[in-house]
Design a protein around this motif. Structure first.
Motif, mmCIF file in Angstrom:
data_model
loop_
_atom_site.group_PDB
_atom_site.id
_atom_site.type_symbol
_atom_site.label_atom_id
_atom_site.label_comp_id
_atom_site.label_asym_id
_atom_site.label_seq_id
_atom_site.Cartn_x
_atom_site.Cartn_y
_atom_site.Cartn_z
ATOM 1 N N PHE A 321 -8.258 -4.862 3.923
ATOM 2 C CA PHE A 321 -8.385 -4.880 5.377
ATOM 3 C C PHE A 321 -7.773 -6.169 5.915
ATOM 4 C CE2 PHE A 321 -11.226 -4.418 9.249
ATOM 5 C CZ PHE A 321 -10.832 -3.129 9.565
ATOM 6 N N PRO A 322 -6.443 -6.270 5.830
ATOM 7 C CA PRO A 322 -5.798 -7.523 6.243
ATOM 8 C C PRO A 322 -5.781 -7.697 7.765
ATOM 9 C CG PRO A 322 -4.144 -5.910 5.633
ATOM 10 C CD PRO A 322 -5.478 -5.290 5.329
ATOM 11 N N SER A 323 -5.772 -8.941 8.171
ATOM 12 C CA SER A 323 -5.684 -9.271 9.595
ATOM 13 C C SER A 323 -4.221 -9.259 10.041
ATOM 14 C CB SER A 323 -6.269 -10.662 9.828
ATOM 15 O OG SER A 323 -5.889 -11.132 11.100
ATOM 16 N N ILE A 324 -3.977 -8.746 11.237
ATOM 17 C CA ILE A 324 -2.610 -8.758 11.782
ATOM 18 C C ILE A 324 -2.574 -9.505 13.099
ATOM 19 C CG2 ILE A 324 -1.737 -6.662 10.686
ATOM 20 C CD1 ILE A 324 -2.498 -5.509 13.704
ATOM 21 N N LYS A 325 -3.605 -10.346 13.307
ATOM 22 C CA LYS A 325 -3.734 -10.996 14.623
ATOM 23 C C LYS A 325 -2.521 -11.864 14.972
ATOM 24 C CE LYS A 325 -8.709 -10.608 14.657
ATOM 25 N NZ LYS A 325 -9.955 -11.140 14.123
ATOM 26 N N GLU A 326 -1.895 -12.451 13.954
ATOM 27 C CA GLU A 326 -0.751 -13.340 14.214
ATOM 28 C C GLU A 326 0.446 -12.620 14.847
ATOM 29 O OE1 GLU A 326 1.937 -14.333 11.055
ATOM 30 O OE2 GLU A 326 0.748 -13.256 9.582
ATOM 31 N N PHE A 327 0.468 -11.289 14.782
ATOM 32 C CA PHE A 327 1.644 -10.582 15.278
ATOM 33 C C PHE A 327 1.548 -10.259 16.772
ATOM 34 C CE2 PHE A 327 1.552 -9.846 10.753
ATOM 35 C CZ PHE A 327 2.864 -10.133 10.401
ATOM 36 N N GLY A 328 0.389 -10.543 17.359
ATOM 37 C CA GLY A 328 0.222 -10.325 18.787
ATOM 38 C C GLY A 328 0.349 -8.871 19.218
ATOM 39 N N MET A 329 0.063 -7.973 18.307
ATOM 40 C CA MET A 329 0.072 -6.549 18.655
ATOM 41 C C MET A 329 -1.329 -6.008 18.412
ATOM 42 S SD MET A 329 3.374 -4.732 16.891
ATOM 43 C CE MET A 329 4.116 -5.914 15.790
ATOM 44 N N SER A 330 -1.688 -4.960 19.122
ATOM 45 C CA SER A 330 -2.954 -4.297 18.813
ATOM 46 C C SER A 330 -2.779 -3.565 17.478
ATOM 47 C CB SER A 330 -3.319 -3.298 19.906
ATOM 48 O OG SER A 330 -2.471 -2.165 19.816
ATOM 49 N N SER A 331 -3.878 -3.239 16.847
ATOM 50 C CA SER A 331 -3.804 -2.540 15.565
ATOM 51 C C SER A 331 -3.034 -1.232 15.694
ATOM 52 C CB SER A 331 -5.211 -2.225 15.054
ATOM 53 O OG SER A 331 -5.883 -3.417 14.765
ATOM 54 N N GLU A 332 -3.316 -0.560 16.801
ATOM 55 C CA GLU A 332 -2.677 0.735 16.974
ATOM 56 C C GLU A 332 -1.169 0.578 17.224
ATOM 57 O OE1 GLU A 332 -5.269 3.208 19.169
ATOM 58 O OE2 GLU A 332 -3.973 4.970 18.991
ATOM 59 N N ASP A 333 -0.791 -0.422 18.025
ATOM 60 C CA ASP A 333 0.638 -0.682 18.260
ATOM 61 C C ASP A 333 1.338 -1.052 16.953
ATOM 62 O OD1 ASP A 333 0.469 -0.144 20.887
ATOM 63 O OD2 ASP A 333 0.425 -2.249 21.568
ATOM 64 N N PHE A 334 0.672 -1.894 16.195
ATOM 65 C CA PHE A 334 1.253 -2.314 14.911
ATOM 66 C C PHE A 334 1.497 -1.089 14.035
ATOM 67 C CE2 PHE A 334 1.452 -3.870 10.614
ATOM 68 C CZ PHE A 334 1.943 -5.165 10.679
ATOM 69 N N ALA A 335 0.470 -0.257 13.900
ATOM 70 C CA ALA A 335 0.580 0.921 13.033
ATOM 71 C C ALA A 335 1.657 1.880 13.544
ATOM 72 C CB ALA A 335 -0.765 1.631 12.941
ATOM 73 N N GLN A 336 1.680 2.049 14.872
ATOM 74 C CA GLN A 336 2.653 2.965 15.464
ATOM 75 C C GLN A 336 4.080 2.440 15.271
ATOM 76 O OE1 GLN A 336 1.835 6.047 17.437
ATOM 77 N NE2 GLN A 336 3.930 6.207 16.687
ATOM 78 N N THR A 337 4.282 1.141 15.496
ATOM 79 C CA THR A 337 5.619 0.557 15.359
ATOM 80 C C THR A 337 6.055 0.576 13.895
ATOM 81 O OG1 THR A 337 4.873 -0.952 17.096
ATOM 82 C CG2 THR A 337 7.043 -1.357 16.181
ATOM 83 N N LEU A 338 5.114 0.283 13.001
ATOM 84 C CA LEU A 338 5.419 0.315 11.567
ATOM 85 C C LEU A 338 5.841 1.725 11.155
ATOM 86 C CD1 LEU A 338 5.312 -1.141 8.770
ATOM 87 C CD2 LEU A 338 2.915 -0.452 8.626
#
Lengths: 387, 166
Positions: A321-338
């Motif tokens: 369960f890694p943190s993605i806070k440094e990327f300034g995206m919401s979890s859902e945005d991150f997952a969607q963009t990935l």
């Protein structure tokens, strides 16, 4: 026409993540680290036992609570693995997966307005099941700085006169957190002090690394106020067989069994025969799968940390369960963009509660080769998006 | 972490797939590359790891290759038992495997050759003429289904695990 729908059901929000899941499932060339089930096939001797039971024509209902020999094997298993004693006649019944038992336990114990404490992030079904049972879900947010363990202070701050049940989802999906004997001590004390009951979802109990799972039911005086839920899906790679069970005091199990009797009748017969073999002859398979998961776990954590992810070390289930806070995206945005850019599917932490914001659930129920391939894509992605 | 756990871990992994790098093995087992390399070297020296051949299904190539299993009855020799005869057999390049057996015969010899004729010639001219070899019975392999725990045929795979599940 009158409104055909129940207001209670309509009020339950479909999982916010449904939309994302639908997009992923239509993207045929995507690869995924998003599943919540083992990649192993059910060990052949277990499948073979299922086939044999069909050949023998064992295709009838079993008794409501399940096959006698299966209940007896479950009782032996609970004793040898967790030092818990249950009478197979009245304190154990077999369900359609752990999910049915979660629903059954809540419905058997809740009256309208009773409060249920649910630690999140957690599996998706507790909250809606509480609502279905006319209870009131009360969310406790597990913290990364506590390695997503539940702390007594957190319970203190939400307990009321109406609190009746504490859900204990450990080893935890999605964080991989576990609760050790020491961690559980203060929780058990709290439960006893406040005269609460516990629904302990221990479906991942065989998947802990470096330490054995401890059930909260094994603490003094906890057995009579705990429903332990377990099953075959994760430990024996039997998700599709739909087989779980609940163990607890007869007082509660009797009522759960009533719901099961009228709603389900009995768990699938073929699966029950196969499960008897799993419990009698499957210890070695479980051990081998656990060892394989542990290697993948270490591999994945190292790879993610090498990429610069902030990632606490989980000792249970098959998730990190890694943190993605440094990327300034919401979890859902991150997952969607990935998904869009690299065709790699992971599950945003928010699928498991609002406090999953800023995290991803990455599953290691994949071969090392698959993990490597996926991590390569992840690496490209974060190199592009890191600020 | 202790040596036994690491060694067992290495063997579990490379027993199935020997192509992982030391770096991968180190990550999987939670140790460093140097340790992995030392342990592998030591297990090679001790003949725990005896080699790294790939598992090839020659039936799926254009090269003809036949395999035969031969039951061999031998007379054990004083002081050396079966070992001396076994050695004289396993030194032949054609011989894939030699096992000492319990039961009605003594040695199982597995031979690979380019044709049935080649194998038959080897048995009649080399193997059965060896001193202390009393009799042989040759069985040709018609099809290999599984070897070293690996299924040799392409399995029809229509399993579909969903891409994401809660």
């Amino acid at each position: 026409m009158r409104n055909p729908l129940s207001e209670k059901i309509v009020q339950i929000q479909p999982s916010g993540i449904r939309k994302f899941f639908d997009i992923v499932s239509e993207m045929k060339d995507a690869i995924s680290l998003g599943v919540g089930e083992p990649d192993f096939d059910t060990p052949w001797h277990i499948r073979e036992e299922g086939i044999y039971s069909l050949e023998k024509g064992r295709t009838f209902y079993t008794s409501n609570a399940g096959l006698k020999e299966l209940k007896e094997e479950i009782a032996r298993y609970m004793k040898r693995r967790f030092e818990l004693l249950y009478n197979p006649n009245g304190e154990i019944y077999v369900t359609v997966g752990g999910s049915e038992a979660i629903d059954g336990a809540l419905r058997a114990m809740l009256d309208s307005g009773d409060e249920v404490i649910i630690p999140q992030p957690c599996y998706v079904s507790y909250e809606p099941c509480v609502i279905l049972a006319d209870g009131v879900p009360v969310i406790v947010e597990l913290k990364e700085e506590n390695e997503f363990k539940l702390k007594r202070e957190q319970l203190e701050s939400v307990v009321t006169d109406k609190t009746k049940i504490l859900v204990m989802p450990f080893p935890n999906n999605p964080t991989g957190a576990i609760m050790t004997k020491e961690d559980l001590t203060e929780i058990a004390e709290f439960v006893l002090e406040h005269d609460l009951f516990v629904i302990s979802d221990e479906i991942y109990s065989e998947l802990t690394y470096g330490t054995n799972h401890v059930s909260i039911a094994s603490f003094p005086n906890m057995r009579e106020r705990t429903i332990v839920i377990n099953g075959f899906s994760k430990s024996y790679a039997m998700t599709g067989w739909r087989l779980g069970y609940a163990c607890g005091p007869k007082l509660i199990i009797d009522q759960m069994l009533k719901i099961h009797q009228f709603a389900i009748m009995c768990a699938p017969t073929t699966s029950q025969y196969a499960a008897v073999d799993a419990l009698r002859n499957g210890d070695e398979d479980v051990k081998n799968m656990r060892n394989a998961y542990d290697r993948r776990r270490k591999f994945l954590i190292k790879a993610l940390r090498d990429m610069g992810f902030k990632c606490f070390e989980p000792f249970g289930a098959f998730y990190v369960f890694p943190s993605i806070k440094e990327f300034g995206m919401s979890s859902e945005d991150f997952a969607q963009t990935l998904l869009n850019e690299e065709k790699l599917a992971v599950v945003p932490g928010t699928a498991f509660g609002n406090c999953g914001e800023g995290f991803l659930r990455i599953s290691y129920a994949y071969s090392i080769e698959d993990l490597k391939n996926a991590l390569e894509r992840m690496k490209h992605f974060i190199e592009r998006h890191r600020k | 972490m202790n040596k036994e756990v690491i060694d067992k871990g290495i063997l579990d992994v490379i027993g199935k797939n020997s192509r992982f790098s030391s770096e991968d093995l180190a990550a999987m087992l939670g140790t460093d590359e140097k340790t992995i390399e030392n342990e592998i070297k030591s297990m090679e020296d001790n003949k725990i790891i005896c080699g790294y051949p790939a598992l090839i299904n020659w039936d799926n190539t254009d090269n003809e290759m036949v395999t035969a299993l031969i039951e061999v009855n031998v007379t054990p020799q004083r002081d050396m038992g079966f070992n001396k005869v076994a050695e004289r057999i396993y030194k032949f390049e054609e011989v894939e495997s030699v096992y000492l057996m319990s039961g009605d015969f003594d040695l199982t010899v597995i031979i690979q050759g380019r044709s049935m004729k080649e194998v038959a010639m080897f048995v009649s001219e080399k193997l059965s003429t060896l001193e202390y070899v009393n009799s042989t019975a040759t069985y040709f392999v018609m099809k290999k289904y599984k070897e070293h725990g690996i299924i040799m045929e392409k399995e029809h795979d229509d399993k579909e695990r969903m891409l994401v599940t809660p």
